[in-house]
Design a protein around this motif. Structure first.
Motif, PDB file in Angstrom:
ATOM      1  N   ASP A 435      19.142  26.076  29.635  1.00  0.00           N
ATOM      2  CA  ASP A 435      18.417  25.102  30.446  1.00  0.00           C
ATOM      3  C   ASP A 435      19.312  23.918  30.796  1.00  0.00           C
ATOM      4  O   ASP A 435      19.237  23.384  31.906  1.00  0.00           O
ATOM      5  N   ARG A 436      20.165  23.520  29.852  1.00  0.00           N
ATOM      6  CA  ARG A 436      21.115  22.432  30.140  1.00  0.00           C
ATOM      7  C   ARG A 436      22.078  22.839  31.254  1.00  0.00           C
ATOM      8  O   ARG A 436      22.345  22.066  32.172  1.00  0.00           O
ATOM      9  N   ARG A 437      22.571  24.072  31.197  1.00  0.00           N
ATOM     10  CA  ARG A 437      23.469  24.559  32.249  1.00  0.00           C
ATOM     11  C   ARG A 437      22.725  24.672  33.576  1.00  0.00           C
ATOM     12  O   ARG A 437      23.294  24.420  34.643  1.00  0.00           O
ATOM     13  N   ARG A 438      21.459  25.077  33.500  1.00  0.00           N
ATOM     14  CA  ARG A 438      20.657  25.169  34.728  1.00  0.00           C
ATOM     15  C   ARG A 438      20.536  23.806  35.394  1.00  0.00           C
ATOM     16  O   ARG A 438      20.683  23.680  36.613  1.00  0.00           O
ATOM     17  N   LEU A 439      20.276  22.774  34.619  1.00  0.00           N
ATOM     18  CA  LEU A 439      20.154  21.428  35.171  1.00  0.00           C
ATOM     19  C   LEU A 439      21.463  20.956  35.779  1.00  0.00           C
ATOM     20  O   LEU A 439      21.468  20.228  36.774  1.00  0.00           O
ATOM     21  N   GLU A 440      22.572  21.379  35.197  1.00  0.00           N
ATOM     22  CA  GLU A 440      23.876  21.031  35.755  1.00  0.00           C
ATOM     23  C   GLU A 440      24.040  21.636  37.147  1.00  0.00           C
ATOM     24  O   GLU A 440      24.497  20.974  38.083  1.00  0.00           O
ATOM     25  N   VAL A 441      23.650  22.903  37.285  1.00  0.00           N
ATOM     26  CA  VAL A 441      23.730  23.558  38.593  1.00  0.00           C
ATOM     27  C   VAL A 441      22.810  22.861  39.588  1.00  0.00           C
ATOM     28  O   VAL A 441      23.171  22.654  40.748  1.00  0.00           O
ATOM     29  N   VAL A 442      21.602  22.494  39.138  1.00  0.00           N
ATOM     30  CA  VAL A 442      20.670  21.789  40.011  1.00  0.00           C
ATOM     31  C   VAL A 442      21.277  20.474  40.494  1.00  0.00           C
ATOM     32  O   VAL A 442      21.119  20.082  41.657  1.00  0.00           O
ATOM     33  N   GLU A 443      22.004  19.785  39.605  1.00  0.00           N
ATOM     34  CA  GLU A 443      22.630  18.514  39.995  1.00  0.00           C
ATOM     35  C   GLU A 443      23.651  18.723  41.112  1.00  0.00           C
ATOM     36  O   GLU A 443      23.677  17.985  42.093  1.00  0.00           O
ATOM     37  N   TRP A 444      24.504  19.758  40.968  1.00  0.00           N
ATOM     38  CA  TRP A 444      25.482  20.027  42.036  1.00  0.00           C
ATOM     39  C   TRP A 444      24.758  20.389  43.332  1.00  0.00           C
ATOM     40  O   TRP A 444      25.158  19.967  44.421  1.00  0.00           O
ATOM     41  N   SER A 445      23.709  21.193  43.199  1.00  0.00           N
ATOM     42  CA  SER A 445      22.958  21.624  44.378  1.00  0.00           C
ATOM     43  C   SER A 445      22.359  20.430  45.114  1.00  0.00           C
ATOM     44  O   SER A 445      22.450  20.321  46.342  1.00  0.00           O
ATOM     45  N   GLU A 446      21.731  19.514  44.360  1.00  0.00           N
ATOM     46  CA  GLU A 446      21.124  18.334  44.976  1.00  0.00           C
ATOM     47  C   GLU A 446      22.181  17.472  45.651  1.00  0.00           C
ATOM     48  O   GLU A 446      21.930  16.881  46.708  1.00  0.00           O
ATOM     49  N   CYS A 447      23.350  17.391  45.050  1.00  0.00           N
ATOM     50  CA  CYS A 447      24.427  16.584  45.631  1.00  0.00           C
ATOM     51  C   CYS A 447      24.849  17.130  46.989  1.00  0.00           C
ATOM     52  O   CYS A 447      25.079  16.378  47.937  1.00  0.00           O
ATOM     53  N   ILE A 448      24.934  18.450  47.111  1.00  0.00           N
ATOM     54  CA  ILE A 448      25.318  19.075  48.378  1.00  0.00           C
ATOM     55  C   ILE A 448      24.259  18.807  49.446  1.00  0.00           C
ATOM     56  O   ILE A 448      24.580  18.467  50.593  1.00  0.00           O
ATOM     57  N   ILE A 449      22.987  18.946  49.076  1.00  0.00           N
ATOM     58  CA  ILE A 449      21.903  18.687  50.027  1.00  0.00           C
ATOM     59  C   ILE A 449      21.893  17.220  50.445  1.00  0.00           C
ATOM     60  O   ILE A 449      21.719  16.882  51.624  1.00  0.00           O
ATOM     61  N   GLN A 450      22.094  16.324  49.478  1.00  0.00           N
ATOM     62  CA  GLN A 450      22.131  14.896  49.792  1.00  0.00           C
ATOM     63  C   GLN A 450      23.285  14.563  50.731  1.00  0.00           C
ATOM     64  O   GLN A 450      23.133  13.753  51.649  1.00  0.00           O
ATOM     65  N   ALA A 451      24.433  15.197  50.519  1.00  0.00           N
ATOM     66  CA  ALA A 451      25.585  14.943  51.388  1.00  0.00           C
ATOM     67  C   ALA A 451      25.257  15.295  52.830  1.00  0.00           C
ATOM     68  O   ALA A 451      25.608  14.562  53.769  1.00  0.00           O
ATOM     69  N   GLN A 452      24.570  16.409  53.019  1.00  0.00           N
ATOM     70  CA  GLN A 452      24.190  16.829  54.369  1.00  0.00           C
ATOM     71  C   GLN A 452      23.269  15.814  55.024  1.00  0.00           C
ATOM     72  O   GLN A 452      23.375  15.544  56.222  1.00  0.00           O
ATOM     73  N   GLU A 453      22.357  15.224  54.250  1.00  0.00           N
ATOM     74  CA  GLU A 453      21.425  14.240  54.798  1.00  0.00           C
ATOM     75  C   GLU A 453      22.099  12.892  55.057  1.00  0.00           C
ATOM     76  O   GLU A 453      21.711  12.166  55.976  1.00  0.00           O
ATOM     77  N   LEU A 454      23.092  12.564  54.238  1.00  0.00           N
ATOM     78  CA  LEU A 454      23.708  11.239  54.322  1.00  0.00           C
ATOM     79  C   LEU A 454      24.626  11.079  55.531  1.00  0.00           C
ATOM     80  O   LEU A 454      24.769   9.973  56.061  1.00  0.00           O
ATOM     81  N   ILE A 455      25.242  12.162  55.973  1.00  0.00           N
ATOM     82  CA  ILE A 455      26.216  12.057  57.067  1.00  0.00           C
ATOM     83  C   ILE A 455      25.578  11.512  58.346  1.00  0.00           C
ATOM     84  O   ILE A 455      26.068  10.528  58.920  1.00  0.00           O
ATOM     85  N   PRO A 456      24.482  12.107  58.852  1.00  0.00           N
ATOM     86  CA  PRO A 456      23.867  11.537  60.067  1.00  0.00           C
ATOM     87  C   PRO A 456      23.332  10.126  59.849  1.00  0.00           C
ATOM     88  O   PRO A 456      23.337   9.312  60.771  1.00  0.00           O
ATOM     89  N   TRP A 457      22.878   9.831  58.622  1.00  0.00           N
ATOM     90  CA  TRP A 457      22.397   8.472  58.331  1.00  0.00           C
ATOM     91  C   TRP A 457      23.528   7.459  58.462  1.00  0.00           C
ATOM     92  O   TRP A 457      23.367   6.414  59.109  1.00  0.00           O
ATOM     93  N   LEU A 458      24.674   7.750  57.904  1.00  0.00           N
ATOM     94  CA  LEU A 458      25.806   6.833  58.002  1.00  0.00           C
ATOM     95  C   LEU A 458      26.277   6.688  59.450  1.00  0.00           C
ATOM     96  O   LEU A 458      26.609   5.593  59.904  1.00  0.00           O
ATOM     97  N   LEU A 459      26.293   7.805  60.172  1.00  0.00           N
ATOM     98  CA  LEU A 459      26.771   7.764  61.556  1.00  0.00           C
ATOM     99  C   LEU A 459      25.848   6.957  62.462  1.00  0.00           C
ATOM    100  O   LEU A 459      26.302   6.283  63.395  1.00  0.00           O
ATOM    101  N   SER A 460      24.547   7.005  62.189  1.00  0.00           N
ATOM    102  CA  SER A 460      23.573   6.359  63.085  1.00  0.00           C
ATOM    103  C   SER A 460      23.218   4.929  62.674  1.00  0.00           C
ATOM    104  O   SER A 460      22.682   4.177  63.483  1.00  0.00           O
ATOM    105  N   SER A 461      23.484   4.548  61.425  1.00  0.00           N
ATOM    106  CA  SER A 461      23.095   3.216  60.944  1.00  0.00           C
ATOM    107  C   SER A 461      24.146   2.183  61.336  1.00  0.00           C
ATOM    108  O   SER A 461      25.306   2.287  60.948  1.00  0.00           O
TER     109      SER A 461
END
Length: 624
Positions: A435-461
Motif C-alpha cells: 500500500d505504501r508503494r501504491r501511494l508512491e505511484v499515485v503521487e507520481w501519477s498526480e504530479c504528471i496530471i497536475q503538470a498537464q493542467e499547470l502549463i496552460p494556466w501559467l501561459l494564460s495568467s
C-alpha cells in the motif's frame, strides 16, 4: 553555478509500476495482477491508441482511410477486415510492407501486395492465417499518424467464426485510449450490446469524453428524394440519446466522400462539373444515376465513376456526390464534398476533444487501469489473510482435542500453527508495504496530471508575480514531467529555490485558482528536483517548505519571511538575504505554533527547521 541534471518523472512513475509488479511476483495468486502492471508500464511508452470499432460492414476501414487521407486499409462490400490491424507512422521502404505479429512466433514482414490476397475475406487460407496471427501492423506516412496509432478491428456479428473470435478477443483484451464507434443507419441491438461491453468489461476507454460515435453510410438517406441532411442529423440526435451513457457525441460522416474530396485530382472535379453542366434538371440527373449501367453509357461519365471507385467511393456515395455538386454549381467542388462528408467536423472534434488532450487521456486511462489492478490485488490479499486467520482459529480449537500422549501429532500441529502464524504476519506486513508503494505511484501519477493542467494556466495568467524568464523555466520543468517530454535544460539549483518560493507565494494571493495551482506548482517543482544532489540542509529546507504549506497558516509577513529564509538556504545564498531584524523577530513569535504542530504530526520537522534557521543565521554578514 552547476545546472541540475535532467530528470523525467514519467520514468520514475514507470519504474515504480515495475517495482510493484516485482513485489507481486512473490505470491503466485497475484500473477495476473503482476502481468497487468507490466502491461500498464509498457503502455506508458506506447503511442496514443485509438480503436475503431463496430459491427461488420459498418465502414470502419473506410473511415480510417478518410481520417489518414489514404486508401490503405482493405474495404469491400463483403467482410474485408479479418484481423486486428494497427496503423503506425513510417516512411521509406517500410511503406511497401506490413508486419504479421504471430501468436506464437516472431513478427514477420511481408510485402503489402499480400494484404488483400492472404488476409482479406472468408477464404479458408485467410481464416487459417487469421487463426495463427495476433494482429497486423500496417504503415503510412500520413501526418495524422505521427503521434498516434489507429486500430482497425473485424466487426462483431460476423458469420465467419475466426472474424467474430478476433473481434471478441479485441473487446476482452486490447488496450485503447480512445474509441470511435461506427454505426450504420439501421442501428442494430447488438451495436448497443457491443458498445456497452467494450466500455464496461474490457478495461478500455471508460470516459465518455474519450468515446466518439460516427453515423456512417447515410448517403442513401441524403440521395432519397423524400429526405435531406436534416433527416440524417435527426437520426444522429436520436442515436446520441440512446448511447449518451457511453458516447460523448454522434457525428454523421460519409468516409467515401471524405476520402474522395481529399484524394481526387483537380481533373476529376473539372470533368464532373463538365458532365453536370450538360444536365438540365435534378430529375434528369436522377434518371441517369438510376443505374450505373445508364451512367456508364457515356465514356466521360464512365471515366469519372471509375476514378471515384478507384479512390474507394462506391456507387451510392458517388450518386450523392454528383447530386450535391449539381445543387451547388458555383462552389469549389472538392471543398463542397468534403464539408458534405462530415469529415471536417469529425477531425475538429477529434483534435479538440482527444488529440490535443492525448497525453492526459492516456495517462488517466493508465491510472484508472492501475487503480483497478491494485484494488483487485489487495482484495485477493485480504481474502488470503482472512482465510489464514480462519485456519488459525480452527487450529486453536483442534489443539485442545489432541491427547497429551500424541506427541508427534501435537508437535506437527504446533509447527504448522507457528508457520501459519508467521505466514499470516508476513502477508499483513507485505500488504502494508504494498500500500505504501501504491501511494508512491499515485503521487507520481498526480504530479504528471497536475503538470498537464499547470502549463496552460501559467501561459494564460498575466497577473502572477513572476518574471517571464522564471515562467519559461517553470514551464520547461512541467513539460519534462509529461510522458515523452523533453528533459528541462539549463535549470540551476538557485532556479529551483526561486521557483519554489514564488509558487509558495501564490498561496496568499486573493485568487483561489492561483492559490490551488500555486500549491500544485510547488509540488511539481519539488518532485522534479527530488532526484537532484542536495546537501542535507538543503533537503531539510525543501521538506520544511512543503510541510509548512500543507499544515500551517501564518500571517502574511511571517510567511514571506520564513519562505525567504528557506529559499535562501535552498539557494545556498544566505548572505544576500534581505530580512530585517524586525521581520526576523516577528517570525520568532510564530515558531512556537510551528513547533507545536510539528510535534503532533512529524517531530523531525522541528529539528530540520532549527537546522535551517541556524544555517541562515550563521551565514549572515552581521548578526541580527
Amino acid at each position: 553555478m552547476k545546472s541540475l541534471k535532467a530528470y523525467t518523472i514519467h520514468e520514475k512513475y514507470r519504474a515504480a509500476l515495475l517495482g510493484l509488479a516485482n513485489d507481486l511476483r512473490q505470491y503466485n495468486f497475484l500473477c495476473q495482477e503482476e502481468e497487468d502492471l507490466r502491461r500498464i508500464a509498457d503502455n506508458l511508452r506506447a503511442p496514443f491508441n485509438i480503436a475503431v470499432f463496430g459491427r461488420m460492414k459498418a465502414g470502419k476501414s473506410s473511415l480510417i482511410n478518410a481520417i489518414i487521407g489514404q486508401k490503405l486499409t482493405i474495404t469491400d462490400t463483403e467482410e474485408a477486415t479479418a484481423t486486428i490491424n494497427r496503423l503506425s507512422y513510417a516512411t521509406g521502404d517500410r511503406l511497401k510492407t506490413f508486419t504479421i505479429h504471430w501468436q506464437h512466433c516472431q513478427p514477420e514482414d511481408r510485402p503489402l501486395s499480400e494484404l488483400e490476397t492472404e488476409w482479406s475475406g472468408k477464404a479458408s487460407k485467410v481464416l487459417e492465417n487469421v487463426g495463427r496471427a495476433a494482429w497486423l501492423e500496417l504503415y503510412s506516412d500520413a501526418e495524422a499518424l505521427r503521434n498516434i496509432h489507429i486500430t482497425d478491428t473485424p466487426g462483431t456479428g460476423s458469420t465467419a467464426y475466426e472474424h467474430e473470435r478476433v473481434a471478441q478477443q479485441f473487446i476482452k483484451g486490447q488496450v485503447a485510449d480512445a474509441l470511435i464507434y461506427v454505426f450504420r443507419p439501421d442501428v442494430h441491438e447488438d451495436d448497443l450490446k457491443s458498445l456497452t461491453h467494450f466500455c464496461t468489461k474490457s478495461g478500455n476507454a471508460t470516459e465518455i469524453s474519450n468515446t466518439i460515435g460516427v453515423l456512417h453510410h447515410w448517403d442513401t438517406i441524403y440521395y432519397d428524394p423524400q429526405k435531406s441532411m436534416q433527416d440524417v442529423n435527426h437520426l444522429a440526435a436520436q442515436l446520441a440519446t440512446q448511447t449518451q451513457e457511453y458516447i460523448s457525441t454522434i457525428i454523421p460522416v460519409s468516409a467515401p466522400l471524405g476520402l474522395l474530396a481529399k484524394t481526387a485530382p483537380d481533373a476529376f472535379w473539372v470533368m464532373s462539373r463538365t458532365i453536370l453542366a450538360t444536365i438540365g434538371s435534378e430529375a434528369e440527373l436522377r434518371d441517369i444515376l438510376m443505374m450505373d449501367e445508364i451512367w456508364n453509357e457515356d465514356p466521360l461519365r464512365r471515366a469519372v465513376y471509375e476514378k471515384a471507385r478507384e479512390l474507394g467511393c462506391p456507387w451510392v456515395s458517388f450518386c450523392a456526390a454528383m447530386l450535391h455538386l449539381f445543387r451547388y454549381p458555383q462552389s469549389d467542388a472538392a471543398e463542397l464534398i468534403l464539408n458534405l462528408s462530415g469529415m471536417p467536423l469529425l477531425e475538429k472534434t477529434l483534435d479538440t476533444q482527444i488529440f490535443s488532450n492525448r497525453v492526459i487521456i492516456q495517462h488517466s486511462q493508465n491510472t484508472e487501469r492501475f487503480t483497478r489492478t491494485m484494488a483487485e490485488a489487495q482484495h485477493k490479499i485480504h481474502e488470503r489473510i482472512n482465510k489464514q486467520e480462519n485456519d488459525l482459529r480452527r487450529m486453536e480449537r483442534v489443539r485442545t482435542f489432541i491427547p497429551g500422549k500424541e506427541t508427534e501429532l501435537k508437535n506437527w500441529q504446533e509447527e504448522r500453527y507457528s508457520q501459519l502464524m508467521a505466514d499470516n504476519a508476513a502477508l499483513i506486513n507485505y500488504n502494508v508495504n504494498l500500500d505504501r508503494r501504491r501511494l508512491e505511484v499515485v503521487e507520481w501519477s498526480e504530479c504528471i496530471i497536475q503538470a498537464q493542467e499547470l502549463i496552460p494556466w501559467l501561459l494564460s495568467s498575466t497577473d502572477l508575480p513572476i518574471t517571464e524568464e522564471m515562467k519559461h523555466k517553470a514551464i520547461a520543468i512541467l513539460l519534462s514531467l509529461l510522458p515523452n517530454g523533453q528533459p528541462a535544460q539549463g535549470i540551476e539549483r538557485k532556479d529551483i529555490a526561486r521557483l519554489s518560493g514564488l509558487a509558495g507565494s501564490f498561496s496568499i494571493l486573493p485568487n483561489a485558482t492561483h492559490q490551488k495551482y500555486g500549491e500544485n506548482l510547488q509540488r511539481c517543482i519539488m518532485n522534479w528536483a527530488n532526484q537532484q544532489v542536495w546537501s542535507n540542509v538543503l533537503t531539510n529546507a525543501r521538506e520544511v517548505m512543503l510541510w509548512v504549506n500543507e499544515h500551517i497558516t501564518l500571517e502574511p509577513q511571517a510567511y514571506i519571511t520564513l519562505m525567504s529564509i528557506l529559499t535562501s538556504v535552498m539557494d545556498d545564498n544566505c548572505e544576500d538575504s534581505r530580512i530585517t531584524k524586525t521581520e526576523f523577530n516577528e517570525l520568532q513569535f510564530h515558531l512556537d505554533k510551528i513547533y507545536r504542530k510539528a510535534d503532533q504530526t512529524e517531530p523531525e520537522i522541528t529539528k530540520k527547521l532549527q537546522k535551517c534557521l541556524k544555517k541562515w543565521s550563521d551565514d549572515q554578514k552581521s548578526p541580527l
